[in-house]
Design a protein around this motif. Structure first.
Motif, PDB file in Angstrom:
ATOM      1  N   TYR A   4       0.557  -1.635  -0.013  1.00 34.48           N
ATOM      2  CA  TYR A   4       0.121  -0.157   0.258  1.00 34.48           C
ATOM      3  C   TYR A   4       0.477   1.090  -0.092  1.00 34.48           C
ATOM      4  O   TYR A   4       1.151   1.364   0.747  1.00 34.48           O
ATOM      5  CB  TYR A   4      -0.856   0.281   0.882  1.00 34.48           C
ATOM      6  CG  TYR A   4      -1.764  -1.166   1.875  1.00 34.48           C
ATOM      7  CD1 TYR A   4      -2.868  -0.759   1.044  1.00 34.48           C
ATOM      8  CD2 TYR A   4      -1.210  -1.979   1.860  1.00 34.48           C
ATOM      9  CE1 TYR A   4      -3.980  -2.507   1.334  1.00 34.48           C
ATOM     10  CE2 TYR A   4      -2.289  -3.108   2.287  1.00 34.48           C
ATOM     11  CZ  TYR A   4      -3.266  -3.200   1.465  1.00 34.48           C
ATOM     12  OH  TYR A   4      -4.669  -4.008   1.895  1.00 34.48           O
ATOM     13  N   ASN A   5       0.579   2.051  -0.971  1.00 36.29           N
ATOM     14  CA  ASN A   5       1.747   3.553  -0.691  1.00 36.29           C
ATOM     15  C   ASN A   5       0.505   4.360   0.071  1.00 36.29           C
ATOM     16  O   ASN A   5      -0.093   4.213   0.264  1.00 36.29           O
ATOM     17  CB  ASN A   5       1.089   3.726  -2.001  1.00 36.29           C
ATOM     18  CG  ASN A   5       0.219   4.516  -3.403  1.00 36.29           C
ATOM     19  OD1 ASN A   5      -0.576   5.872  -2.144  1.00 36.29           O
ATOM     20  ND2 ASN A   5      -0.374   4.106  -3.915  1.00 36.29           N
ATOM     21  N   LEU A   6       0.740   5.057   0.625  1.00 35.92           N
ATOM     22  CA  LEU A   6       0.785   6.138   1.882  1.00 35.92           C
ATOM     23  C   LEU A   6       0.971   7.604   1.542  1.00 35.92           C
ATOM     24  O   LEU A   6       2.463   7.632   2.691  1.00 35.92           O
ATOM     25  CB  LEU A   6       0.331   5.314   3.448  1.00 35.92           C
ATOM     26  CG  LEU A   6       0.289   5.919   4.242  1.00 35.92           C
ATOM     27  CD1 LEU A   6      -1.929   6.381   4.154  1.00 35.92           C
ATOM     28  CD2 LEU A   6       0.009   5.406   5.386  1.00 35.92           C
ATOM     29  N   PHE A   7       0.773   8.402   1.019  1.00 36.36           N
ATOM     30  CA  PHE A   7       1.604   9.871   1.329  1.00 36.36           C
ATOM     31  C   PHE A   7       1.122  10.474   2.797  1.00 36.36           C
ATOM     32  O   PHE A   7      -0.208  10.558   3.501  1.00 36.36           O
ATOM     33  CB  PHE A   7       0.687  10.724   0.326  1.00 36.36           C
ATOM     34  CG  PHE A   7       1.674  10.473  -0.760  1.00 36.36           C
ATOM     35  CD1 PHE A   7       2.252  10.928  -1.688  1.00 36.36           C
ATOM     36  CD2 PHE A   7       1.710   9.183  -1.294  1.00 36.36           C
ATOM     37  CE1 PHE A   7       2.685  10.970  -2.902  1.00 36.36           C
ATOM     38  CE2 PHE A   7       2.384   8.637  -2.826  1.00 36.36           C
ATOM     39  CZ  PHE A   7       2.797  10.271  -3.934  1.00 36.36           C
ATOM     40  N   HIS A   8       1.876  10.759   3.281  1.00 33.67           N
ATOM     41  CA  HIS A   8       1.090  11.299   4.471  1.00 33.67           C
ATOM     42  C   HIS A   8       2.031  13.261   5.237  1.00 33.67           C
ATOM     43  O   HIS A   8       3.137  12.896   4.687  1.00 33.67           O
ATOM     44  CB  HIS A   8       1.357  10.563   5.967  1.00 33.67           C
ATOM     45  CG  HIS A   8       2.535  10.541   6.822  1.00 33.67           C
ATOM     46  ND1 HIS A   8       2.939  11.022   7.719  1.00 33.67           N
ATOM     47  CD2 HIS A   8       3.907   9.433   6.507  1.00 33.67           C
ATOM     48  CE1 HIS A   8       4.006  10.809   8.180  1.00 33.67           C
ATOM     49  NE2 HIS A   8       4.407   9.574   7.739  1.00 33.67           N
ATOM     50  N   VAL A  51       1.723  17.214  -4.850  1.00 35.59           N
ATOM     51  CA  VAL A  51       0.798  15.569  -4.416  1.00 35.59           C
ATOM     52  C   VAL A  51       1.651  14.710  -5.560  1.00 35.59           C
ATOM     53  O   VAL A  51       1.795  14.056  -5.696  1.00 35.59           O
ATOM     54  CB  VAL A  51       0.272  15.545  -2.721  1.00 35.59           C
ATOM     55  CG1 VAL A  51      -0.275  13.576  -2.679  1.00 35.59           C
ATOM     56  CG2 VAL A  51       0.405  16.418  -2.346  1.00 35.59           C
ATOM     57  N   LYS A  52       0.662  15.673  -6.357  1.00 35.49           N
ATOM     58  CA  LYS A  52       0.265  15.268  -8.140  1.00 35.49           C
ATOM     59  C   LYS A  52       1.869  14.208  -8.697  1.00 35.49           C
ATOM     60  O   LYS A  52       1.379  13.394  -9.124  1.00 35.49           O
ATOM     61  CB  LYS A  52      -0.387  15.641  -8.225  1.00 35.49           C
ATOM     62  CG  LYS A  52      -1.759  15.162 -10.112  1.00 35.49           C
ATOM     63  CD  LYS A  52      -2.150  13.625 -10.033  1.00 35.49           C
ATOM     64  CE  LYS A  52      -2.839  13.556 -11.168  1.00 35.49           C
ATOM     65  NZ  LYS A  52      -1.571  13.319 -12.126  1.00 35.49           N
ATOM     66  N   ALA A  53       2.116  15.627  -8.692  1.00 37.95           N
ATOM     67  CA  ALA A  53       3.303  15.287  -9.553  1.00 37.95           C
ATOM     68  C   ALA A  53       4.616  14.876  -8.268  1.00 37.95           C
ATOM     69  O   ALA A  53       5.252  13.988  -9.797  1.00 37.95           O
ATOM     70  CB  ALA A  53       3.657  17.391  -9.278  1.00 37.95           C
ATOM     71  N   GLU A  57       5.703  11.379 -10.612  1.00 37.39           N
ATOM     72  CA  GLU A  57       7.162  10.769 -10.363  1.00 37.39           C
ATOM     73  C   GLU A  57       7.149   9.952 -10.456  1.00 37.39           C
ATOM     74  O   GLU A  57       8.055   8.625 -10.287  1.00 37.39           O
ATOM     75  CB  GLU A  57       7.714  12.069  -9.771  1.00 37.39           C
ATOM     76  CG  GLU A  57       9.621  11.386  -9.870  1.00 37.39           C
ATOM     77  CD  GLU A  57      10.079  12.482 -10.888  1.00 37.39           C
ATOM     78  OE1 GLU A  57      11.165  11.402 -11.661  1.00 37.39           O
ATOM     79  OE2 GLU A  57       9.502  12.373 -12.101  1.00 37.39           O
ATOM     80  N   LEU A  58       6.018   9.156  -9.236  1.00 40.56           N
ATOM     81  CA  LEU A  58       6.318   7.478  -8.643  1.00 40.56           C
ATOM     82  C   LEU A  58       5.524   6.650  -9.505  1.00 40.56           C
ATOM     83  O   LEU A  58       5.623   5.836  -8.772  1.00 40.56           O
ATOM     84  CB  LEU A  58       6.087   7.578  -6.762  1.00 40.56           C
ATOM     85  CG  LEU A  58       6.968   8.361  -6.627  1.00 40.56           C
ATOM     86  CD1 LEU A  58       6.398   8.791  -5.017  1.00 40.56           C
ATOM     87  CD2 LEU A  58       8.670   7.820  -6.094  1.00 40.56           C
ATOM     88  N   LYS A  62      -2.965   5.176  -8.305  1.00 41.12           N
ATOM     89  CA  LYS A  62      -3.972   6.003  -7.218  1.00 41.12           C
ATOM     90  C   LYS A  62      -2.877   5.654  -5.483  1.00 41.12           C
ATOM     91  O   LYS A  62      -2.310   4.804  -5.807  1.00 41.12           O
ATOM     92  CB  LYS A  62      -5.446   5.148  -7.136  1.00 41.12           C
ATOM     93  CG  LYS A  62      -5.994   5.120  -8.860  1.00 41.12           C
ATOM     94  CD  LYS A  62      -7.384   4.208  -8.104  1.00 41.12           C
ATOM     95  CE  LYS A  62      -8.589   5.263  -7.477  1.00 41.12           C
ATOM     96  NZ  LYS A  62      -9.865   4.414  -7.726  1.00 41.12           N
ATOM     97  N   ILE A  63      -3.347   6.765  -5.240  1.00 36.41           N
ATOM     98  CA  ILE A  63      -3.105   7.012  -3.881  1.00 36.41           C
ATOM     99  C   ILE A  63      -4.132   7.015  -2.461  1.00 36.41           C
ATOM    100  O   ILE A  63      -5.536   7.630  -3.152  1.00 36.41           O
ATOM    101  CB  ILE A  63      -2.162   8.592  -3.610  1.00 36.41           C
ATOM    102  CG1 ILE A  63      -2.137   9.783  -3.627  1.00 36.41           C
ATOM    103  CG2 ILE A  63      -1.001   7.967  -5.381  1.00 36.41           C
ATOM    104  CD1 ILE A  63      -1.472  11.065  -3.704  1.00 36.41           C
ATOM    105  N   ASN A  64      -3.741   6.959  -1.698  1.00 34.21           N
ATOM    106  CA  ASN A  64      -3.504   6.792  -0.541  1.00 34.21           C
ATOM    107  C   ASN A  64      -2.942   8.142  -0.016  1.00 34.21           C
ATOM    108  O   ASN A  64      -1.595   8.467   0.559  1.00 34.21           O
ATOM    109  CB  ASN A  64      -3.440   5.455   0.886  1.00 34.21           C
ATOM    110  CG  ASN A  64      -4.384   4.749   0.041  1.00 34.21           C
ATOM    111  OD1 ASN A  64      -5.080   4.506   0.153  1.00 34.21           O
ATOM    112  ND2 ASN A  64      -3.207   4.051  -0.122  1.00 34.21           N
TER     113      ASN A  64
END
Length: 207
Positions: A4-8, A51-53, A57-58, A62-64
């Motif tokens: 799971y990816n998680l942007f925090h 964050v979208k950029a 890049e990664l 779809k991200i959490n």
């Protein structure tokens, strides 16, 4: 293991990230955490663009997102602007318009901003305060149209008014709401273990 990816993130404070979460791993999941840092303090929509950029890049389609305070505001803005790129959003102590902290607090911030300008305080600090005075400007209609799964949380004694947090959860379809007993605006630090479990369970849940 499931991945799971998680942007925090907390838009204003990259120096406290090491204090935030003990771990994000479980018997059936591995979380890869990405911590965007923005120093410009322009708008929450611009933060969402950043964050979208980073997600692009990664190569993450779809991200959490787990956002604390300003980071929560940014998470909601991201879900509004990039619905096809949003899986789940968890917000801690977010607000969708300035008066979410109360009219008197906004007036106090305006007085503080005027004083800082008069005293020639650093422009960066003034921009930060002005951001909280002016933004966000998220409408009821925008919340009603959100498609992402959203977990709205706050401390029982949060800086954000309880009625405002309840309003956010009410207007976002099928959202989840929780108040952490005895906690202030600093839920991610004060209730780290409990929050970790809640976040992992929320993200791992299929529906």
């Amino acid at each position: 293991f499931m991945f799971y990816n998680l942007f925090h993130f907390h838009v204003r404070r990259d120096d406290i990230m090491s204090e935030w979460f003990v771990q994000f791993s479980g018997a059936e999941a591995v979380f890869c955490l990405f911590v965007p840092v923005n120093k410009q303090f322009s708008t929450y929509i611009k933060f969402a663009d950043d964050v979208k950029a980073l997600a692009d890049e990664l190569k993450l389609k779809k991200i959490n997102i787990l956002g604390w305070s300003d980071g929560g505001n940014t998470g909601i803005e991201f879900a509004i602007k990039y619905p096809k790129n949003t899986n789940k959003v968890i917000t801690s102590g977010a607000n969708v318009f300035p008066n979410g902290v109360g009219e008197s607090e906004v007036e106090n911030m305006k007085k503080d901003a005027a004083k800082m300008k008069a005293e020639n305080k650093p422009e960066r600090d003034i921009r930060l305060l002005q951001l909280m005075i002016d933004e966000p400007k998220i409408t009821k209609e925008q919340l009603n149209l959100l498609k992402a799964k959203v977990f709205v949380l706050a401390g029982e004694n949060d800086l954000i008014l309880r009625s405002h947090t309840e309003y956010i959860a009410k207007e976002i379809p099928n959202s989840k709401l929780k108040f952490y007993k005895g906690a202030s605006h600093g839920v991610p630090i004060e209730r780290a273990e409990e929050l970790n479990k809640d976040v992992i369970d929320f993200i791992k849940k299929l529906n």
